[in-house]
Design a protein around this motif. Sequence first.
Motif, PDB file in Angstrom:
ATOM      1  N   ASN A   5       0.797  -1.220   0.000  1.00 38.84           N
ATOM      2  CA  ASN A   5       0.000   0.000   0.000  1.00 38.84           C
ATOM      3  C   ASN A   5       0.829   1.269   0.000  1.00 38.84           C
ATOM      4  OD1 ASN A   5      -2.492  -1.251  -0.066  1.00 38.84           O
ATOM      5  ND2 ASN A   5      -2.448  -1.612   2.145  1.00 38.84           N
ATOM      6  N   VAL A  18       5.363   5.449  -1.832  1.00 35.28           N
ATOM      7  CA  VAL A  18       6.151   6.379  -1.018  1.00 35.28           C
ATOM      8  C   VAL A  18       7.640   6.119  -1.234  1.00 35.28           C
ATOM      9  CG1 VAL A  18       6.763   6.976   1.357  1.00 35.28           C
ATOM     10  CG2 VAL A  18       4.364   6.720   0.711  1.00 35.28           C
ATOM     11  N   LEU A  24      14.185  13.032   2.524  1.00 43.06           N
ATOM     12  CA  LEU A  24      13.831  14.267   1.810  1.00 43.06           C
ATOM     13  C   LEU A  24      14.685  15.412   2.346  1.00 43.06           C
ATOM     14  CD1 LEU A  24       9.932  14.004   1.798  1.00 43.06           C
ATOM     15  CD2 LEU A  24      11.487  13.487  -0.088  1.00 43.06           C
ATOM     16  N   ALA A  71      14.406  18.530   3.029  1.00 46.03           N
ATOM     17  CA  ALA A  71      13.912  19.419   4.086  1.00 46.03           C
ATOM     18  C   ALA A  71      13.890  18.732   5.455  1.00 46.03           C
ATOM     19  CB  ALA A  71      12.511  19.912   3.733  1.00 46.03           C
ATOM     20  N   TYR A  72      13.976  17.422   5.455  1.00 46.95           N
ATOM     21  CA  TYR A  72      13.880  16.696   6.721  1.00 46.95           C
ATOM     22  C   TYR A  72      15.221  16.065   7.125  1.00 46.95           C
ATOM     23  CZ  TYR A  72       8.959  17.396   5.829  1.00 46.95           C
ATOM     24  OH  TYR A  72       7.742  17.972   5.584  1.00 46.95           O
ATOM     25  N   LYS A  98      17.799  15.764  11.090  1.00 46.80           N
ATOM     26  CA  LYS A  98      16.856  15.766  12.203  1.00 46.80           C
ATOM     27  C   LYS A  98      16.815  14.408  12.871  1.00 46.80           C
ATOM     28  CE  LYS A  98      14.047  19.429  10.409  1.00 46.80           C
ATOM     29  NZ  LYS A  98      15.180  19.806   9.515  1.00 46.80           N
ATOM     30  N   LYS A 107      12.177  26.612   5.897  1.00 46.25           N
ATOM     31  CA  LYS A 107      11.545  25.361   5.484  1.00 46.25           C
ATOM     32  C   LYS A 107      12.356  24.127   5.829  1.00 46.25           C
ATOM     33  CE  LYS A 107      12.741  25.662   0.576  1.00 46.25           C
ATOM     34  NZ  LYS A 107      12.126  25.486  -0.738  1.00 46.25           N
ATOM     35  N   ASN A 108      13.638  24.316   6.163  1.00 45.61           N
ATOM     36  CA  ASN A 108      14.427  23.164   6.572  1.00 45.61           C
ATOM     37  C   ASN A 108      14.501  23.016   8.090  1.00 45.61           C
ATOM     38  OD1 ASN A 108      15.085  22.337   3.948  1.00 45.61           O
ATOM     39  ND2 ASN A 108      16.602  23.986   3.826  1.00 45.61           N
ATOM     40  N   PRO A 160      10.216  22.063   9.106  1.00 41.99           N
ATOM     41  CA  PRO A 160       9.523  21.576   7.891  1.00 41.99           C
ATOM     42  C   PRO A 160       8.032  21.332   8.097  1.00 41.99           C
ATOM     43  CG  PRO A 160      10.911  19.853   8.821  1.00 41.99           C
ATOM     44  CD  PRO A 160      11.229  21.113   9.560  1.00 41.99           C
ATOM     45  N   ILE A 161       7.643  20.858   9.285  1.00 44.55           N
ATOM     46  CA  ILE A 161       6.234  20.532   9.500  1.00 44.55           C
ATOM     47  C   ILE A 161       5.381  21.796   9.526  1.00 44.55           C
ATOM     48  CG2 ILE A 161       4.597  19.523  11.158  1.00 44.55           C
ATOM     49  CD1 ILE A 161       6.283  17.468   9.669  1.00 44.55           C
ATOM     50  N   ILE A 177       5.253  23.249   5.950  1.00 41.17           N
ATOM     51  CA  ILE A 177       4.417  22.548   4.957  1.00 41.17           C
ATOM     52  C   ILE A 177       2.937  22.798   5.218  1.00 41.17           C
ATOM     53  CG2 ILE A 177       4.227  20.249   6.092  1.00 41.17           C
ATOM     54  CD1 ILE A 177       4.887  20.845   2.406  1.00 41.17           C
ATOM     55  N   TRP A 178       2.527  22.806   6.502  1.00 38.75           N
ATOM     56  CA  TRP A 178       1.101  23.021   6.770  1.00 38.75           C
ATOM     57  C   TRP A 178       0.698  24.471   6.571  1.00 38.75           C
ATOM     58  CZ3 TRP A 178      -1.582  19.084   5.932  1.00 38.75           C
ATOM     59  CH2 TRP A 178      -1.160  17.808   6.309  1.00 38.75           C
ATOM     60  N   HIS A 185       8.731  20.308  -1.720  1.00 40.84           N
ATOM     61  CA  HIS A 185       9.296  20.220  -0.370  1.00 40.84           C
ATOM     62  C   HIS A 185       8.986  18.863   0.266  1.00 40.84           C
ATOM     63  CE1 HIS A 185       9.084  20.895   4.058  1.00 40.84           C
ATOM     64  NE2 HIS A 185      10.133  21.681   3.844  1.00 40.84           N
ATOM     65  N   THR A 186       7.732  18.442   0.199  1.00 43.34           N
ATOM     66  CA  THR A 186       7.319  17.176   0.799  1.00 43.34           C
ATOM     67  C   THR A 186       6.486  16.386  -0.202  1.00 43.34           C
ATOM     68  OG1 THR A 186       7.229  18.305   2.930  1.00 43.34           O
ATOM     69  CG2 THR A 186       6.231  16.130   2.842  1.00 43.34           C
ATOM     70  N   PRO A 187       7.131  15.686  -1.107  1.00 38.35           N
ATOM     71  CA  PRO A 187       6.363  15.017  -2.173  1.00 38.35           C
ATOM     72  C   PRO A 187       5.629  13.769  -1.708  1.00 38.35           C
ATOM     73  CG  PRO A 187       8.701  14.562  -2.423  1.00 38.35           C
ATOM     74  CD  PRO A 187       8.582  15.522  -1.276  1.00 38.35           C
ATOM     75  N   THR A 188       5.694  13.469  -0.426  1.00 39.00           N
ATOM     76  CA  THR A 188       5.055  12.247   0.059  1.00 39.00           C
ATOM     77  C   THR A 188       3.773  12.510   0.837  1.00 39.00           C
ATOM     78  OG1 THR A 188       6.526  12.428   1.945  1.00 39.00           O
ATOM     79  CG2 THR A 188       7.159  10.885   0.220  1.00 39.00           C
ATOM     80  N   LEU A 189       3.303  13.757   0.820  1.00 42.10           N
ATOM     81  CA  LEU A 189       2.132  14.102   1.625  1.00 42.10           C
ATOM     82  C   LEU A 189       0.872  14.089   0.753  1.00 42.10           C
ATOM     83  CD1 LEU A 189       1.147  14.924   4.381  1.00 42.10           C
ATOM     84  CD2 LEU A 189       1.713  17.292   3.848  1.00 42.10           C
ATOM     85  N   TYR A 244      -1.594  16.608  -2.787  1.00 41.15           N
ATOM     86  CA  TYR A 244      -2.061  16.220  -4.119  1.00 41.15           C
ATOM     87  C   TYR A 244      -3.567  16.434  -4.252  1.00 41.15           C
ATOM     88  CZ  TYR A 244       2.567  14.222  -4.696  1.00 41.15           C
ATOM     89  OH  TYR A 244       3.927  14.079  -4.797  1.00 41.15           O
ATOM     90  N   GLU A 303      -1.654   6.904  -5.340  1.00 42.61           N
ATOM     91  CA  GLU A 303      -0.639   5.849  -5.382  1.00 42.61           C
ATOM     92  C   GLU A 303       0.326   5.908  -4.205  1.00 42.61           C
ATOM     93  OE1 GLU A 303       0.864   6.258  -9.327  1.00 42.61           O
ATOM     94  OE2 GLU A 303      -0.542   4.764 -10.121  1.00 42.61           O
ATOM     95  N   LEU A 304       0.330   7.031  -3.488  1.00 38.63           N
ATOM     96  CA  LEU A 304       1.183   7.114  -2.305  1.00 38.63           C
ATOM     97  C   LEU A 304       0.625   6.276  -1.158  1.00 38.63           C
ATOM     98  CD1 LEU A 304       2.126  10.868  -2.136  1.00 38.63           C
ATOM     99  CD2 LEU A 304       3.631   8.962  -2.651  1.00 38.63           C
ATOM    100  N   LEU A 322      -2.275   3.397  -0.959  1.00 43.60           N
ATOM    101  CA  LEU A 322      -3.357   2.645  -1.604  1.00 43.60           C
ATOM    102  C   LEU A 322      -4.465   2.263  -0.639  1.00 43.60           C
ATOM    103  CD1 LEU A 322      -1.271   0.287  -3.901  1.00 43.60           C
ATOM    104  CD2 LEU A 322      -2.277   2.498  -4.447  1.00 43.60           C
TER     105      LEU A 322
END
Lengths: 163, 781
Positions: free
Chosen positions: A14, A18, A87, A89-90, A93, B362-363, B366-367, B370-371, B399-403, B407, B432-433, B435
């Motif tokens: 799933n 990622v 990533l 930016a992270y 840490k 942003k570094n 980051p959290i 991004i929000w 910056h965060t392509p996994t959130l 999308y 697809e990130l 399923l």
Amino acid sequence: MARKLISLDDLTPNCLGVLKTINSVVLPTSYTAEWYQESLEAGELVKLAYYSEIPVGAIKAKQVYSSNTSKPSTVPTGVYIESFAVLPAYQQKGVGSALLENLEAETAKRFIHELIAHVWCENTAGVAWYELKGFIKKDEVEKGYYEAQGLKNPDAYVMVKKI
Amino acid sequence: MSKKRISAKPILSSKEDNSFREALKLYEEKQYKKALKLVETVLKKNSNHAESFSLKGIILFYQNEKIDADAYIKKGIMKGARNSIVCHISGIYYRARAEYAEAAKWYAAALENGSVNKVIYRDLSVMQSQIGDFAGLTHSRQEYLEEQPGYRSHWTSTGIAYHLNKEHAKAENTLTKFEELAEGKLNESDMFENSECLLYKNTIIGDTHDYARALAHLDVIEKDSKDKLGWLELRGKYLMLLSRNKEASIVYRSLLQRNPDNMAYYHLLETALGTIEKGPAVRKQLYAKLARFYPKSDPPKYIPLTFLDGSDFTAATNDYVLAQLKRGVPSTFVNVKAIMGNSAKQKIIEKLATEYFEGLDKNQEPIAWIWASYFLASNALYMGRLADAHARIDAAIAHTPTLVELYILKARIIKHEGDAVAAAAVMNVGRELDLQDRFINSKAAKYYLRANMVDQGIATISMFTKNDNAVNGLKDLHQLQANWVIVESASAYLRLFQEASAAYRNVLTSEDFVALSEEEQLKIKTETEDQLAIYLGLALKRLHGVVKIFNEYVNDQLDFHSYCMRRGTARAYIEMLKWGNSVLKTPVYLRTIEELGKLYLQMADAKKPAEDKKKVKKVKKLKGKDAKRKEEYIAQITAYADDADPLGAELLLADPLETFYVLWKPVNDQFGVSRDSQSTEIHRMGFEVYVRQQKYLLALQEVNQLKKVTDNTHPAIGTMVLQLKAVIANPETSGAPEAILKVVEKSIDTYFPELGELGDEKFLAGYAVDEVTQLVSELAV
């Protein structure tokens, strides 16, 4: 916030997307669809890292066997890190450290004594980071390791950590 | 529950009657084959034995020979409409066919014609409840109660019947009588039912507007009420209605203690305290205090944003919005969306959020970064600044392509930019990130449907459905009553139909086409028209799918007319009836009816008869590869198991006007004469239907209703009235008797007296130009 900022989790079908996304964004190397499919079988040698519940890093390794072809062995000689990315930016840490520590523990659990990684020669920060983590740079460089990725100086160091 | 005992009392003791009673017994024991044999021998000897016809009908019905069954039931009625057994069987038959009004009629007839079987009253009352015949209901419930007074449920149901028929005193008396009878005789296990019935009686007293008595009664039943929350809410309500605000405020404070996240209690507390009139300073103090009492609750922090201004508002925004952004709360924007309509407040929020965002690294954080990006992109989208929104969301994704959330927002932005296909693609990348995220799966499916990629959309959502023995989850989606998927696919087919029709019109007139041989032209024509019929048929099929589901909703109430009485959940039952009375006003249903209206009216005007029937047959004649492809396609779009008409081809053949009228009428009835602004399109369509049916007076009623609902501002009103006026001017072609036209003329004068004074042109100018009418007149030029 009581929950931990950084947490690790298994790779499942799933969230395979990622791993693909993180690798393709961070690393110069591109991996085949089969490679990703096989990652699902890697068990504890593949992990995703979450920062505040957002997936931001991933590591994938495999067991390697003696390169002596005359005497094929079923006993693994080391754990080789195939892909390892956080990533941008992270970074810095503790995400990478958490992933690596977990892999080291897993390696030890399997009674394997060597952790191996390739690092691009120009990536001085990367080399320094691995050294900080106790890796030792081997004297000989692997010529043209990153040729396929079209990097300007495609040689790579082999870094090894004894567990 | 479907079959009831039909106790036959011997009237004649002839041999046939004995055989018939034997057959009846066998039927009741579900021995259909034996019963049928016997009843046939009776009919052989006496071809006028009405009861036997009816019995044969009902037996055939349960043996799934529905067409023959209907013939026999009707024959039974023809020969013995005043025979109580015939009537009773007919009632059972129509109930099984879900024709409840008809069933009620025959159950009642059975009793009128001397049936002594009092159980029929129970069945009759269920039918009357379902069709809303409350006057009749009081009678049948009362009769059944007198027959069997030993059960509380019969007293409760009689009380409910009186309440529904607005006979409050009788309702209360009925319930009280049982309480008196049962005094001291209730077991522990009866106490829940008792509590519900007492509280229900209290709401009946409340409904008479005698709040003082209702409040007094509430105190009496306090110790027996298990629903403390409901009890408190009623108490608060009565105290407020009696203007005993101080006491009411105490009730609302204790309700807040129970649930400090219920927004409504804060508003009610304020109403009781009268703080809304006292101004923002007082209110601010109140909420500061409440926020201290309930530090984990959102409302006391949020509500001040709705009434504060200036520097107070800025401070409150800092406390609320920025605090959430700092914690990285994904829903921050949604939480304040309701106040973003106030442009002054929106500006302050945007300014503060932007300043905060620009101060972030942003570094390093980051959290938070991004929000905050997500918040500002949402804000830009809300404000319609699409380029700004797009740039912000792109930066966030880099910056965060996994959130996943990013999308979803990006896809929404692209949707607003007008590119449905690209929007669906972005949504799918997000999907697809993760399923197993059902939400984004649904979103991706919906976006595919919006992009007219129906098969892709259904394939996507099918990842979460039960697909056994099917290529996709379409059947499951219909079974699960997933209205949004069904209606979105209908709209997609409709758009595909319209696009293909437009393209076809162009092809027909193009030089290339004209240059083709007649044979080639015919081939293209057949192929395209087949495709068009498929799109249209599927659009209708899906829309009717939603109609079918709403019919199920309505019919699902049936069981509760007896179940709720037995459980004693009268208050929940009343709530259910209220829901049932407005379920057809659900937005998704209105959308369905509106789409159907557009289609059917278009079809009625185009009227292309007979020809289509041939085409349906021709489609089936495909061979080889084409046949296989067609088969696969049909497997993909089949919505019901064993559907004889998966493509909806039959639906294209029905009389469009009549079919639509039958669907439209119940919706119009639910709106009634209410001034519900949702009903605009329904009235407009009613007008169109009635004009085509040449029922001009009813058409005018719809115009008048439209006038009421929109305060005479709906742009179509002017043209509608003039259209009716034109009909009156040409009585020969109107198709209506002159007397009716006279009434219409008079009524136009009554409803629109200004028409006579202003004259047509000025009257019409009084209404804004309607988009549709304008388009039509432009096309005509």
